[in-house]
Design an enzyme around this catalytic site. Structure first.
Site, PDB file in Angstrom:
ATOM      1  N   GLU A 167       0.822  -1.218   0.000  1.00  0.00           N
ATOM      2  CA  GLU A 167       0.000   0.000   0.000  1.00  0.00           C
ATOM      3  C   GLU A 167       0.854   1.264   0.000  1.00  0.00           C
ATOM      4  OE1 GLU A 167      -2.580  -0.360   3.406  1.00  0.00           O
ATOM      5  OE2 GLU A 167      -3.725  -1.993   2.542  1.00  0.00           O
ATOM      6  N   GLU A 365      -4.915  -8.781   0.465  1.00  0.00           N
ATOM      7  CA  GLU A 365      -5.555  -8.533   1.762  1.00  0.00           C
ATOM      8  C   GLU A 365      -7.039  -8.376   1.527  1.00  0.00           C
ATOM      9  OE1 GLU A 365      -4.263  -5.170   4.186  1.00  0.00           O
ATOM     10  OE2 GLU A 365      -2.163  -5.689   3.826  1.00  0.00           O
TER      11      GLU A 365
HETATM   12  O1  IFM Z   1      -3.549  -3.175   9.391  1.00  0.00           O
HETATM   13  C1  IFM Z   1      -3.691  -2.731   8.083  1.00  0.00           C
HETATM   14  C2  IFM Z   1      -2.519  -3.161   7.221  1.00  0.00           C
HETATM   15  O2  IFM Z   1      -1.296  -2.801   7.785  1.00  0.00           O
HETATM   16  C3  IFM Z   1      -2.628  -2.582   5.840  1.00  0.00           C
HETATM   17  N1  IFM Z   1      -3.929  -2.839   5.250  1.00  0.00           N
HETATM   18  C4  IFM Z   1      -5.101  -2.588   6.068  1.00  0.00           C
HETATM   19  C5  IFM Z   1      -4.954  -3.265   7.409  1.00  0.00           C
HETATM   20  C6  IFM Z   1      -6.214  -3.099   8.270  1.00  0.00           C
HETATM   21  O3  IFM Z   1      -6.475  -1.778   8.553  1.00  0.00           O
END
Ligand code: IFM
Length: 469
Positions: A167, A365
């Site tokens: 990200e 994710e």
């Molecule tokens: O915890 C975060 C992660 O580090 C990056 N993506 C979103 C997750 C949840 O908020």
């Protein structure tokens, strides 16, 4: 009931990161998270910082067997720059950290779990932030490449999937626009500079990887959020176009399509936010190739054309739109009423297929936040009942399956996350794990969603009744 079967060798597992799980024992250096928490604990939910968290550093063997118990064939975490590297200017590693990461990755491999290793998960070393301004500085992009080279040389023969950044837009948003990451600045031009330098650091790391001729693959994980509008008016459509340009295409186009969107450069120039760059650095970015893309998805973005005047005295993307809540939307009652829109998975996949050369990608994710109270206590059968997540995950997976059937080049899915972990300024406010972390004892307790995932991973399929009524 319909059965949804996924392609052979599909990756099933979870994602996490070093700073959110390891704890801070034996670190020679602090990251900005360690120092920010030490200086301003009040910025963190209940004042809880990254020191103890899951204690992966000490419990990784137990944790790898818990991964195995719920069917993982792969797992993503990150190497902490501030742990691995002893001397940032030379890339010299710290022996103790080298031992830990070797043991951790070996343990996964011995259990048939493919480690997917990320190099940057928001965790700039404190010294590099203080001395150079972190990714505000071009020099730090060289230091990142040195760190990456050290990691590739040490672990490149056992780690087959590398990720440069998770990200990459988030440190830009959090640190330079919206005040939820250190250094908490609000400066549109600096934000653009940091965004550019992160892509440069990525490209330099990819170049190093190619030069080492290793047999694995390297990619990047982007949080892609499709934008939906209030209505079909040209004004709303234009607002969505801007949001997509600034939040998605800003990273996706240079890193996957090998070009900076001209409209973005024009827009940044209008706001006097164009970063300082050289043509050589631009070419380094656009010439670099990723082998795969990771995509994180949680919630859709909804926008409408601006109605109120923009009042901030620095540039943010919201100059071009206002966020909008769909009155007919479905919302997660356990997570700030975040919208739930499984169809977005299909839309992301179709966009990658149709506009980004159908590059190989995985869902890196996806997760559903709940707080401790809504998950409830351990049930008499020893399991925490988070069935809410199971039905939602099924709906998202139906959309992923539909996308694959329609040609999406998707090779896996990682859930966020494995064991409830520390989440930046939100700390442990929201839980996402397959296992609950008991903060006072460190005990890990299985949730029903974890057991459901085990069956999914083992069978490579699940059954679901769409619209049973
Ligand atoms: O915890 C975060 C992660 O580090 C990056 N993506 C979103 C997750 C949840 O908020």
């Amino acid at each position: 009931m319909t059965t949804y079967t996924f392609p052979e060798h599909f990756l099933w597992g979870a994602a996490a990161s070093g700073p959110q799980t390891e704890g801070t024992d034996y670190k020679l250096h602090r990251s900005i998270w360690d120092s920010w928490h030490a200086n301003q604990p009040e910025r963190f939910f209940q004042g809880i910082g990254p020191e103890k968290v899951c204690e992966t550093l000490h419990r990784y063997k137990e944790d790898v067997s818990l991964m195995k118990n719920i069917g993982f064939n792969s797992f993503r975490t990150s190497i902490q720059w501030s742990r691995l590297i002893e001397d940032f200017e030379t890339g010299k590693p710290n022996a103790e950290a080298v031992r830990f990461y070797h043991d951790y990755f070996d343990e996964m491999i011995a259990h048939g779990i493919e480690p997917m290793i990320n190099l940057y998960h928001f965790d700039m070393p404190e010294t590099l932030q203080n001395q150079y301004g972190g990714f505000e500085s071009n020099h730090v992009t060289d230091l990142f490449a040195l760190f990456a080279k050290t990691a590739f040389e040490l672990f490149g023969h056992k780690v087959k999937y590398w990720i440069t950044f998770n990200e990459p837009i988030v440190p830009v948003e959090g640190g330079y626009l919206y005040d939820f990451h250190y250094p908490c600045k609000k400066d549109g031009k600096l934000a653009a500079q940091v965004g550019f330098n992160i892509m440069l650091a990525h490209a330099k790391a990819v170049k190093c990887y190619r030069e080492l001729n290793l047999s694995g693959e390297i990619g990047v994980v982007l949080n892609l959020t499709p934008t939906y509008t209030r209505n079909d008016s040209p004004e709303d459509q234009k607002a969505a176009w801007y949001a997509d340009l600034l939040f998605n295409r800003s990273f996706l186009d240079p890193l996957v399509k090998h070009q900076f969107p001209k409209e973005l450069c024009k827009l940044l120039a209008t706001h006097n936010c164009l970063p300082e760059i050289t043509q050589a650095d631009v070419s380094l970015i656009t010439d670099s190739r990723v082998d795969f893309l990771g995509v994180n998805y949680y919630v859709p973005r909804r926008v409408k054309a601006r109605e109120a005047q923009y009042t901030l005295d620095y540039f943010t993307p919201e100059f071009y739109f206002e966020n909008y809540i769909d009155p007919d939307g479905r919302f997660n009652p356990y997570r700030d009423n975040n919208e739930i829109l499984p169809q977005a998975i299909y839309d992301i996949a179709a966009n990658i297929r149709d506009n980004y050369g159908n590059i190989k990608w995985y869902l890196a994710e996806i997760g559903i936040a709940m707080d401790l109270d809504s998950e409830g206590p351990v049930q008499p059968d020893g399991i925490i009942d988070d069935s809410f997540r199971i039905s939602l995950m099924k709906e998202h997976l139906v959309e992923l399956h539909r996308a694959i059937t329609d040609g999406a080049n998707c090779f896996g899915l990682h859930h966020w996350t494995f064991i409830d972990n520390w989440s930046w300024i939100n700390s442990f406010k929201r839980r996402y794990g397959f296992y609950r972390l008991d903060l006072s004892t460190g005990e890990r307790q299985i949730k029903r969603n974890g057991l459901w995932f085990k069956a999914l991973a083992q069978d490579n399929q699940f059954t679901y009744e769409v619209n049973p009524l």
